[in-house]
Enzyme design. Structure first.
Site, PDB file in Angstrom:
ATOM      1  N   CYS A   1      30.800  50.093   3.476  1.00 41.26           N
ATOM      2  CA  CYS A   1      31.198  51.498   3.306  1.00 41.26           C
ATOM      3  C   CYS A   1      32.485  51.573   2.490  1.00 41.26           C
ATOM      4  O   CYS A   1      32.639  52.414   1.611  1.00 41.26           O
ATOM      5  CB  CYS A   1      31.357  52.193   4.659  1.00 41.26           C
TER       6      CYS A   1
ATOM      7  N   ASN B   1     -11.213  63.400 -10.740  1.00 41.53           N
ATOM      8  CA  ASN B   1     -10.108  62.496 -11.083  1.00 41.53           C
ATOM      9  C   ASN B   1      -9.524  62.889 -12.433  1.00 41.53           C
ATOM     10  O   ASN B   1     -10.017  62.495 -13.473  1.00 41.53           O
ATOM     11  CB  ASN B   1     -10.641  61.054 -11.082  1.00 41.53           C
TER      12      ASN B   1
ATOM     13  N   CYS C   1      -5.927  59.316 -13.534  1.00 40.12           N
ATOM     14  CA  CYS C   1      -5.690  57.952 -14.001  1.00 40.12           C
ATOM     15  C   CYS C   1      -4.924  57.924 -15.313  1.00 40.12           C
ATOM     16  O   CYS C   1      -5.364  58.487 -16.304  1.00 40.12           O
ATOM     17  CB  CYS C   1      -7.005  57.213 -14.173  1.00 40.12           C
TER      18      CYS C   1
ATOM     19  N   CYS D   1      31.501  45.059   8.072  1.00 41.48           N
ATOM     20  CA  CYS D   1      30.982  44.411   6.862  1.00 41.48           C
ATOM     21  C   CYS D   1      31.689  44.957   5.628  1.00 41.48           C
ATOM     22  O   CYS D   1      31.622  44.375   4.550  1.00 41.48           O
ATOM     23  CB  CYS D   1      29.477  44.628   6.749  1.00 41.48           C
TER      24      CYS D   1
ATOM     25  N   CYS E   1      25.534  51.810   5.097  1.00 36.95           N
ATOM     26  CA  CYS E   1      25.848  51.160   6.384  1.00 36.95           C
ATOM     27  C   CYS E   1      24.594  50.491   6.954  1.00 36.95           C
ATOM     28  O   CYS E   1      23.559  51.124   7.101  1.00 36.95           O
ATOM     29  CB  CYS E   1      26.387  52.185   7.386  1.00 36.95           C
TER      30      CYS E   1
END
Lengths: 461, 444
Positions: A351, A132, A135, A348, A412
């Site tokens: 775009c 490791n 971290c 809607c 979209c």
């Protein structure tokens, strides 16, 4: 049914899905249950130096209605006694000989400390060791974790201490908190690492409480950077993973890579495989939903591989890597334009506003008579659904002006409504690199650029 | 043993408020359309995506302000608007059959400020101009509130005991509790509007007094009582609006029959049928002379009462209320058939000779519309189909006298939200009229 089994530098598992070294692999009881659920392997939560933990440990980033798009933590490595961990690891491995059990380790940066922990891990019968070096919190302040992973020479030195004594495969886990993961990866490989894994968590502060002005999470009035993980980090992980996959020196070692960072569904998993991961590690999704998610990870990946005709994981690994390129080698003559399917469009106008405010103003609102109309053109007396719906104009792309930026496609909300369509540009294929070689003046001087554009027919509005 | 019916339980507001979580999930589901069709469809043109995204961002005061800026009666409209015909009916997510619950989100935001006693507006700097508003229904209160925001001094004269008009008296509590309407009244009062109740034009308030004391007048008098059926036994028939009023003001004293017939098929008729059913009638029958296709009640109201167990008798016209010893025992009807379209464009119902039949019942409630506003005749105003005639600026044939709400609704269906828009636009027109005399300073 495809064969999902893998052999990762000699570590075998029935499927490529391993639990990452993290809270879900804190104890034998957890890992037993995970294996019962079907996980192919587990990387035990890091053991090593003695620690004391704090609370609160986890912060989370929620976006819209989606809880925990990312998590951050200041939890340290295992705070259970070393002997207890080692005994439980031995017990789990004896019960599950067909699963991959890897032990993550992190000790003080002294050769004898590393040699000692390696020996003790090997005594458990574990299949491999993960170092490791990732971290970014707690341990790094003590010269461990990302403090090692960020400095290639430390990375190489410590890896060599381990590989000199280890008889089981050694995987080096890399931190993303660097400008490039390639140098530490090369260093680990030079020291004999048998595999690489990435990404560990990203340094982060999750937020500030707007009522108390405390940091989130609040640790007795204080807070600080913690490790960031979860779905939101996936694109970063994919980029770093692919940067190893295309590096000639890394490739020369031919070692497998264990990919992780936001894997939540089999779709994510498939993308990691295509960009060069052999095994896949999962943490945040399990922390959110539990071990049961392994079922669809396996089932979905299997179905996708069957549909695409892949028989083994090896056939998938790295299959998209050859497409990784950079701007210098993109075809400057490739042209795509947006096309809105009026049958799917729900009007809607997302775009329209995106293109108009943020892109290249090439979407028009067109009424039923074919006239371009401005938005908000109704009067104050107009109302009712029939009036609103029947007079609503249709967004239409002026393709000759569309630069193919793809913003409208991205905003979209209707799947398959706005498609990017490849259209002939009428220009011969050329890359920036080729231009730099053949027409260097074009890449250095605006006047030359203007002449070039005129010559090949590139018009910028 | 017969169950005791508690009106406060059976007539309480039908839809529960959205929980915080429901509201947040729903708000996030809104796509935030640009030049949104819901806003277009709303008669008051509330910027709906804007108020919804403010719910999503946790700016609830801003959300309520967005609503109330366009529609001062936003808490009422959130409850009584025919949203399927307006905002929600226009929502782009109807493509998937699941429009955003705009009405309930609007209620969530407006309840937030009313529930905390917060005001989102304050009175404008005084202009010295005085306006009289006749009638404290949605149109009148809106006009008064908008004018007060602009600094004008407004007095509202209301003939009833309580202000609020149909919101207070005429909408069943299942849709809107009285307290909601009265909270809006108080909000308008806090803007500095004086509301004088039990003041009726032509009774204890003279027109001369109004003209002399104010610089402009807004008439929002609504409509009259339910017209007579003009059949024998008429005296036994209850007025549907009074029936609803009793259910709101004094439900314990409202006597509901065992078998109730409601005459008419508009929204008031549906509400009367609901009240009767919920207050214990065993059988409630709506009698209508045309068919399901011609009825004027909104689809959702019709669905609602059918679900309540209300029965329908189409193509039937009452001809006599039958009674014995002063007690109604039945409604005699004649069957109808549909003929050629009449002036309303709907097929004219014609009686079928010899087809009389009796619906046994002990109570008859009529809900067949309302009388035209008598104020028009009293003031000698020009009318259109009996309604007060106004121009684009809501000005009547008398200069400086404006009108709005149901009393001008010669076309289209009467609704609270249309009345609110009238009141708002009339207020702006009155303000523009004043601006000419006040000079550029007050010019908006």
């Amino acid at each position: 049914m495809a064969d999902l089994s893998i052999n990762f530098a000699g570590i075998k598992s029935p499927n490529p899905f391993w639990l990452a070294s993290a809270p879900p692999t804190n104890s034998a009881a957890q890992v037993h249950r995970a294996f019962e659920a079907g996980w192919g392997g587990a990387v035990w939560k890091t053991i090593g130096a003695p620690v004391l933990n704090v609370s609160n440990r986890y912060g989370a980033w929620h976006y819209g209605s989606q809880r925990m798009l990312a998590i951050n933590n200041v939890e340290l490595i295992s705070d259970r006694p070393l002997e207890v961990n080692l005994k439980e690891i031995r017990d789990v491995k004896r019960h599950w000989p067909d699963r991959a059990l890897i032990v993550s380790a992190m000790v003080e940066s002294k050769p004898e400390a590393w040699r000692d922990i390696v020996m003790r891990i090997e005594d458990t019968g574990a299949d491999g060791i993960e170092l490791n070096y990732g971290c970014p919190h707690g341990m790094s302040e003590r010269g461990m974790g990302s403090a090692v992973g960020q400095v290639p020479s430390y990375c190489q030195m410590i890896t060599s201490w381990v590989t000199e004594v280890a008889k089981i495969p050694v995987i080096v886990k890399l931190t993303p908190n660097v400008a490039s993961v390639v140098p530490p990866a090369r260093a680990a490989l030079a020291a004999g690492a048998n595999g690489l894994s990435l990404i560990n968590t990203i340094n982060s502060i999750i937020g500030v409480d707007l009522d108390t002005f405390e940091l989130i999470p609040n640790i007795g009035g204080k807070g600080g950077h913690g490790g960031y993980a979860g779905p939101a980090v996936k694109p970063i992980a994919l980029n770093l993973l692919s940067s190893l996959g295309v590096d000639e020196e890394v490739k020369r070692y031919g070692v497998p890579i264990s990919g992780m960072g936001g894997i939540t569904t089999w779709r994510d998993a498939a993308e990691f495989l295509l960009l060069g991961a052999t095994s896949l590690q999962v943490c945040t999704a399990v922390m959110h939903y539990g071990f049961r998610i392994i079922e669809d990870l396996v089932d979905g990946l299997n179905a996708w591989m069957d549909a695409k005709g892949f028989k083994t994981i090896a056939e998938v690994v790295g299959k998209s890597l050859h497409r990784i390129s950079d701007f210098n080698d993109f075809d400057l003559s490739f042209r795509a334009v947006a096309r809105i399917n009026p049958d799917k469009c729900i009007k809607c106008n997302l775009c329209y506003v995106a293109c108009n405010d943020s892109a290249h103003q090439c979407i028009d609102l067109v009424d039923a008579q074919g006239q371009v109309v401005p938005p908000y053109r109704y009067d104050a007396h107009a109302n009712g659904k029939h009036e609103a719906v029947s007079t609503r104009p249709q967004p239409v792309v002026r393709e000759e002006d569309c630069v193919g930026c793809r913003l409208c496609h991205n905003v979209c909300p209707v799947e398959g409504c706005i498609e990017m369509v490849e259209v002939p540009s009428g220009r011969a294929s050329v890359t920036w690199r080729e231009l730099m070689q053949t027409r260097p003046e074009v890449t250095e001087d605006w006047a030359a650029m203007e002449r070039y554009r005129k010559e090949v027919g590139i018009e910028i509005h | 043993m017969q169950q005791v019916i508690k009106p406060e339980e059976v007539l309480k507001e039908y839809h529960p408020p959205l929980t915080d979580h429901e509201a947040l999930v729903e708000a996030h589901r809104c796509l935030y359309c640009y030049d949104a069709p819901c806003t277009h469809a709303c008669p008051t043109h509330i910027d709906i995506p804007k108020f919804i995204k403010k719910i999503a961002s946790g700016n609830l005061v801003g959300s309520a302000r967005t609503i109330l800026e366009a529609n001062l009666m936003g808490a009422t409209c959130a409850r009584v608007c025919p949203v399927e015909e307006l905002c929600e009916g226009a929502c782009v997510l109807n493509a998937e059959g699941k429009p955003i619950m705009i009405g309930r989100l609007q209620r969530y935001a407006t309840d937030y400020v009313y529930g905390r006693g917060m005001d989102v507006f304050s009175p404008g700097p005084p202009t010295g101009k005085r306006v009289a508003v006749i009638g404290a229904g949605p149109a009148g209160l809106t006009c008064a509130g908008e004018l007060a925001k602009l600094g004008h001094s407004v007095t509202v004269f209301e003939k009833r005991e309580l202000p609020g008009g149909l919101s207070t008296y005429g909408i069943i509590a299942l849709r809107e509790p009285v307290e909601v309407a009265l909270a809006e009244v108080e909000m308008v009062r806090r803007l500095g509007v004086e509301i004088r109740t039990q003041m009726e034009l032509g009774r204890n308030l003279s027109w001369e007094e109004v003209r002399a004391g104010f610089d402009a007048v807004f008439l929002s008098v609504g409509l009259g009582t339910v017209p007579a059926l003009e059949i024998p036994g008429e005296e036994h028939v209850l007025d549907g609006l009074e029936f609803i009023e009793a259910s709101k003001m004094n439900p314990h004293s409202l006597k509901v029959g065992r078998e109730v017939v409601v005459v008419g098929a508009g929204n008031t008729a549906m509400d009367c049928a609901t009240i009767a059913k919920r207050l214990g009638a065993e059988r409630v029958t709506v009698v209508y002379r045309r068919t399901e296709r011609e009825m004027t009640a909104y689809d959702f109201e019709y669905r609602f009462v059918k679900n309540e167990g209300v029965e329908f008798r189409f193509l039937a016209q009452p001809v006599e209320v039958l009674s014995e010893n002063g007690q109604v025992v039945g409604l005699k009807c004649v069957r109808m058939s549909l003929g050629a379209p009449d002036a309303s464009g709907r097929p004219a119902p014609e009686p079928v000779p010899g087809s009389e039949f009796v619906i046994p019942c002990d109570q008859v409630v009529k809900a067949i519309g309302q009388e035209k506003p008598w104020v028009a005749q009293m003031l000698g105003l020009e009318t259109e189909k009996g309604f007060i005639k106004v121009n684009q600026d809501y000005e009547t044939s008398l200069p400086g006298v404006y009108a709005g709400g149901d009393c001008i609704r010669a076309r289209g269906s009467a609704s609270t939200v249309m009345a609110v828009q009238d009141g708002k636009l009339a207020a702006f027109a009155i303000h523009r009229r004043f601006a000419q005399s006040l000079g550029a300073a007050a010019d908006d």
